[in-house]
Enzyme design. Structure first.
Site, short mmCIF file in Angstrom:
data_model
loop_
_atom_site.label_atom_id
_atom_site.label_comp_id
_atom_site.label_asym_id
_atom_site.label_seq_id
_atom_site.Cartn_x
_atom_site.Cartn_y
_atom_site.Cartn_z
N GLU A 313 -18.33 7.15 -60.41
CA GLU A 313 -18.69 6.70 -59.06
C GLU A 313 -19.91 7.50 -58.58
O GLU A 313 -19.98 7.91 -57.43
CB GLU A 313 -17.53 6.90 -58.08
CG GLU A 313 -16.28 6.12 -58.47
CD GLU A 313 -15.26 6.06 -57.36
OE1 GLU A 313 -15.07 4.97 -56.81
OE2 GLU A 313 -14.67 7.09 -57.05
N CYS A 397 -11.68 2.86 -49.12
CA CYS A 397 -12.49 3.88 -48.44
C CYS A 397 -13.70 3.31 -47.71
O CYS A 397 -14.03 3.73 -46.60
CB CYS A 397 -12.95 4.93 -49.45
SG CYS A 397 -13.75 4.24 -50.92
O1 FUB Z 1 -11.79 9.54 -53.54
C1 FUB Z 1 -11.86 9.14 -52.19
C2 FUB Z 1 -12.85 8.04 -52.04
O2 FUB Z 1 -12.42 6.93 -52.82
C3 FUB Z 1 -14.22 8.36 -52.58
O3 FUB Z 1 -15.08 8.88 -51.64
C4 FUB Z 1 -14.69 7.05 -53.09
O4 FUB Z 1 -15.75 7.17 -53.99
C5 FUB Z 1 -13.45 6.49 -53.70
O5 FUB Z 1 -13.21 7.04 -54.94
ZN ZN Z 2 -16.02 3.87 -50.52
#
Ligand code: FUB
Ligand code: ZN
Length: 630
Positions: A313, A397
């Site tokens: 990510e 999120c």
């Molecule tokens: O891990 C918490 C949130 O969910 C992160 O900021 C996003 O990238 C997603 O993985």
């Molecule tokens: Zn997000």
């Protein structure tokens, strides 16, 4: 250089059509529909610590990890977004929903102040045993941000009191004192939340804790390794295999490359900028500047998206910016807005406002549909039509992140520093500000981002000398300016026209920012963009959606010499400025019975219509390209 502070969004009236519409959608549709989703997916139920413990709603991944572990954060973020909505318009229903969340949090809180619903419900014996992966402090951070926002919106401090008890507990667990853990969170967030709590309460201990978390990060022996050993695991053997993932591979002041998980990175840089401002810490400011240069020169999408890879990510290598597999998470661009705003306060430099605007209007805003109820998590720059918005996600999120950003967008418009006021964003906003000891009403009116004719009225209660700094975006090459109708040469100082004079009630500045549609080319090492061109007009990056074109996207190119024009189309997508030009489309003539032939295919003229990137995929799934073959 003078330090600026942002004027809170609650003191700024949004009056322009563009943001009024987005704001209204978020207030009336996004926030209520998100609450329904929180209920539907059992997220609110989790606060009640149900017994017997129900099976997880989100099936664990192969590693055993489930995103349910950070549901507290999603709820905290929803409270924050909803509280921002209340600052615009009180609503008993929403307040009742927040109060019920606060009731549950109060009941769930352990006697020692600990408050993490996942652990309290499912594995109370394992608290604070896996900071690297399990988001405990991250959850606390988002709940704390929600509590601060709710206090500010309503004056109600019950949620903040709950969170203060929790933060006091956290401060006993972590630190450099005897018996304390020298840990910090694998997912940064609590640091910037603590700075907000410090601002809201004046309690220095919150700032101290934020400072500890940032300063301790990356110290050796590495906390996550020690912690892994204590769990009986080999330190280097984890899903990502490198502490770059959580930007804890080095102490923060030694970091020069933007690496790892993009949202974590941006939250951390935001907190570093916060602490640089609070402590006047030039070493942190310098680190932020170095990282800023790195990301903007080598690791950023043209749309203000960050982090190309789904695997982490996050970031990969310099110039690795694929379009069809772009991750460019909505949250990362939201977080870039946070970071850029903080950099701008540290140093009034248009490069920060330019990127704030780019990320805001393009990658971040793309995350929310026109109707405010569906979302993009990853933001591709090239889609074969299979990329679509979703109503909810196992990891939601981005939904609340984009909601809290739009609901607080007024907070990015003005900056203040004693006898200086800066206007960073245009689009219709008004605020009454204390400048040079005088109350000054500043009102900006424009049809931005569609049009660059900007009118700023300055109404001091009594005539006063101060500087009004108007941002001249870097995309604008020939801005003109007049004060009370008299043309004034535009002298920009690091992206701002700084107008110092004795201002009188009724003074009017007119600023014209011509918005020609133009081509953008990428650095030749961005392999995905070689031989391709992107379109920009003003702050908006454009794309082609297949349904507006006369031929499939893969057959279309936009030759270098083709003229580009733009016009406002009230009939399209609720009203947008389109960019038009005549491209060329390859014909399949002569290929009916053969796959290959020695003669090249023919081409013919193809009138092309480009729409703003942020609004793509609001007419159903549909192929899309930002980078067009030239
Ligand atoms: O891990 C918490 C949130 O969910 C992160 O900021 C996003 O990238 C997603 O993985
Ligand atoms: Zn997000």
């Amino acid at each position: 250089m003078r330090r600026y502070s942002s004027v809170p969004f609650s003191d700024v009236a949004i009056t322009g059509a563009f943001w009024s519409e987005r704001l209204e959608v978020v207030l009336t549709r996004t926030i209520p529909s998100q609450h329904k989703q929180l209920e539907k997916f059992n997220m609110l139920r989790s606060l009640k610590l149900p017994k017997p413990v129900p099976p997880t709603t989100i099936p664990p991944q192969a590693t055993g990890f489930t995103t349910e572990i950070f549901w507290d954060s999603d709820i905290g973020k929803w409270v924050e977004a909803a509280a921002y909505a209340l600052s615009h318009r009180r609503d008993a229903g929403v307040e009742g929903q927040i109060e019920s969340i606060v009731d549950d949090l109060e009941k769930a809180q352990a006697p020692d102040g600990y408050l993490n619903c996942w652990y309290l419900e499912r594995e109370p014996e394992n608290r604070w045993t896996n900071l690297r992966d399990n988001h405990e402090l991250y959850n606390a951070g988002h709940l704390l941000e929600g509590a601060v926002a709710y206090l500010r919106a309503t004056g109600r401090d019950r949620m903040l009191r709950v969170m203060e008890r929790y933060i006091d507990h956290i401060a006993t667990v972590f630190g450099r004192g005897p018996g304390q853990k020298r840990g910090y969170c694998g997912h940064q967030e609590i640091e910037l939340a603590l700075v907000k709590a410090f601002h809201a309460t004046g309690q220095r201990k919150y700032l101290d804790l934020a400072t500890y978390f940032i300063d301790e990060r990356g110290a050796q022996p590495h906390y996550f390794d020690l912690e892994a050993q204590a769990r009986g695991e080999a330190p280097g053997k984890f899903h990502q295999g490198t502490h770059e993932y959580s930007q804890s591979h080095l102490p923060v002041r030694q970091q020069t490359k933007v690496v790892g998980h993009a949202v974590r990175a941006m939250y951390m840089y935001s907190a570093m900028a916060d602490l640089a401002a609070e402590h006047g810490d030039d070493s942190l400011k310098r680190a932020c500047e170095v990282l800023w240069q790195d990301v903007t020169r080598t690791r950023m999408y043209v749309t203000g998206g960050f982090g190309p890879s789904a695997r982490n990510e996050g970031f990969t290598q310099d110039y690795d910016l694929p379009n069809d597999t772009a991750y460019a998470e909505t949250c990362a661009s939201v977080a870039m807005v946070f970071w850029a705003a903080r950099m701008l306060n540290l140093d009034l430099d248009g490069q920060y406002a330019d990127l704030l605007e780019l990320a805001l209007y393009n990658n971040a805003l793309a995350g929310l549909s026109k109707d405010g109820e569906t979302y993009f998590y990853d933001n591709k720059l090239d889609s074969d039509g299979s990329h679509r918005r979703w109503e909810w996600h196992p990891c939601p999120c981005c939904t609340m992140n984009v909601a809290r950003l739009v609901a607080s967008v007024g907070g990015y418009v003005f900056g203040l520093a004693g006898d200086e006021v800066a206007l960073h964003l245009y689009g219709g906003a008004s605020a009454r500000l204390a400048v040079a000891g005088t109350a000054v009403q500043i009102t900006e009116t424009s049809a931005y981002p569609w049009d660059g004719a900007i009118r700023v009225t300055v109404d001091p209660e009594t005539p006063a000398e101060f500087t009004l700094s108007l941002r001249i975006p870097s995309w604008c090459h020939d801005a003109t300016l007049a004060i009370n109708g008299t043309p004034t040469a535009v002298q920009t100082e690091r992206g701002y026209a700084r107008l110092r004079r004795q201002w009188q009630a009724g003074d009017v500045v007119t600023l014209t920012l011509p918005m020609a549609a133009e081509r953008l080319y990428a650095h030749p090492d961005v392999k995905a963009d070689v031989g391709r061109v992107a379109l920009r007009r003003g702050p908006l990056v454009y794309c082609l959606e297949a349904l507006d074109q006369p031929a499939p996207l893969h057959r279309i190119r936009l030759p270098r010499g083709a003229a580009l024009t733009s016009r406002f189309r009230a009939d399209l997508l609720g009203g947008v400025a389109v960019v038009e030009g005549v491209g060329r489309a390859t014909a399949d003539q002569g290929f009916a019975e053969t796959l290959y032939r020695t003669e090249p295919p023919t081409e013919s003229d193809a009138p092309l219509t480009a729409v703003p990137y942020y609004i793509w995929c609001n007419r159903g799934p549909n192929p899309m390209q930002v980078w067009l073959r030239e």
